[in-house]
Design a protein around this motif. Structure first.
Motif, mmCIF file in Angstrom:
data_model
loop_
_atom_site.group_PDB
_atom_site.id
_atom_site.type_symbol
_atom_site.label_atom_id
_atom_site.label_comp_id
_atom_site.label_asym_id
_atom_site.label_seq_id
_atom_site.Cartn_x
_atom_site.Cartn_y
_atom_site.Cartn_z
ATOM 1 N N ASN A 25 0.859 -1.185 0.000
ATOM 2 C CA ASN A 25 0.000 0.000 0.000
ATOM 3 C C ASN A 25 0.892 1.231 0.000
ATOM 4 O O ASN A 25 1.492 1.557 1.027
ATOM 5 C CB ASN A 25 -0.925 0.004 1.220
ATOM 6 C CG ASN A 25 -1.760 1.278 1.289
ATOM 7 O OD1 ASN A 25 -1.813 2.035 0.336
ATOM 8 N ND2 ASN A 25 -2.386 1.518 2.412
ATOM 9 N N PRO A 26 0.994 1.923 -1.141
ATOM 10 C CA PRO A 26 1.882 3.083 -1.237
ATOM 11 C C PRO A 26 1.294 4.369 -0.661
ATOM 12 O O PRO A 26 1.953 5.402 -0.660
ATOM 13 C CB PRO A 26 2.116 3.217 -2.752
ATOM 14 C CG PRO A 26 0.832 2.707 -3.341
ATOM 15 C CD PRO A 26 0.375 1.597 -2.420
ATOM 16 N N ASP A 27 0.056 4.317 -0.161
ATOM 17 C CA ASP A 27 -0.638 5.531 0.263
ATOM 18 C C ASP A 27 -0.922 5.548 1.760
ATOM 19 O O ASP A 27 -1.025 4.518 2.404
ATOM 20 C CB ASP A 27 -1.973 5.656 -0.487
ATOM 21 C CG ASP A 27 -1.782 5.669 -1.994
ATOM 22 O OD1 ASP A 27 -0.907 6.402 -2.466
ATOM 23 O OD2 ASP A 27 -2.504 4.916 -2.676
ATOM 24 N N PHE A 28 -1.087 6.754 2.291
ATOM 25 C CA PHE A 28 -1.543 6.925 3.667
ATOM 26 C C PHE A 28 -3.058 6.755 3.709
ATOM 27 O O PHE A 28 -3.745 6.953 2.717
ATOM 28 C CB PHE A 28 -1.212 8.342 4.172
ATOM 29 C CG PHE A 28 0.249 8.577 4.389
ATOM 30 C CD1 PHE A 28 0.901 8.057 5.506
ATOM 31 C CD2 PHE A 28 0.990 9.335 3.489
ATOM 32 C CE1 PHE A 28 2.249 8.277 5.715
ATOM 33 C CE2 PHE A 28 2.340 9.555 3.697
ATOM 34 C CZ PHE A 28 2.972 9.032 4.807
ATOM 35 N N GLY A 29 -3.588 6.416 4.885
ATOM 36 C CA GLY A 29 -5.029 6.465 5.096
ATOM 37 C C GLY A 29 -5.816 5.259 4.650
ATOM 38 O O GLY A 29 -7.020 5.362 4.453
#
Length: 109
Positions: A25-29
């Motif tokens: 998962n390359p993203d925050f949140g």
């Protein structure tokens, strides 16, 4: 704060859950396991630090997506697989390679 990269945070839980091997998962949140996407073709994701792909597929092997190690699928006869291959590359017309796990076009005879 936002849920960290490489993890997802289910509502009402305190501890972020790490993406499993073969995903990242390359993203925050990230709010659910769906935030963890299959490892990119040509790369592998070993699950140690799933904020990014771990690295390229090993030469002599190919990784079609979701690979958990650099040795995804062994390169078949009649083809070669350079580092970071998403698929095997057939030997040129008139050339052949009788062995699996070959890494370069020069091994097609």
């Amino acid at each position: 704060g936002k849920c960290p990269k490489g993890r997802y945070c289910v509502e009402s839980t305190v501890t972020p859950t790490k993406c499993g091997a073969g995903k990242y998962n390359p993203d925050f949140g990230g709010a659910s396991e769906a935030a963890c996407v299959p490892c990119s073709a040509g790369s592998f994701c070993d699950g140690v630090e799933p904020a990014a792909v771990t690295g390229p597929c090993t030469a002599g092997w190919f990784c079609s997506g979701g690979a958990t190690s650099g040795e995804g699928t062994v390169c078949p006869v009649g083809a070669y697989c350079e580092s970071g291959s998403a698929a095997s590359t057939p030997c040129p017309m008139g050339k052949y390679n009788p062995n699996t796990g070959r890494t370069a076009v020069t091994e097609c005879l």
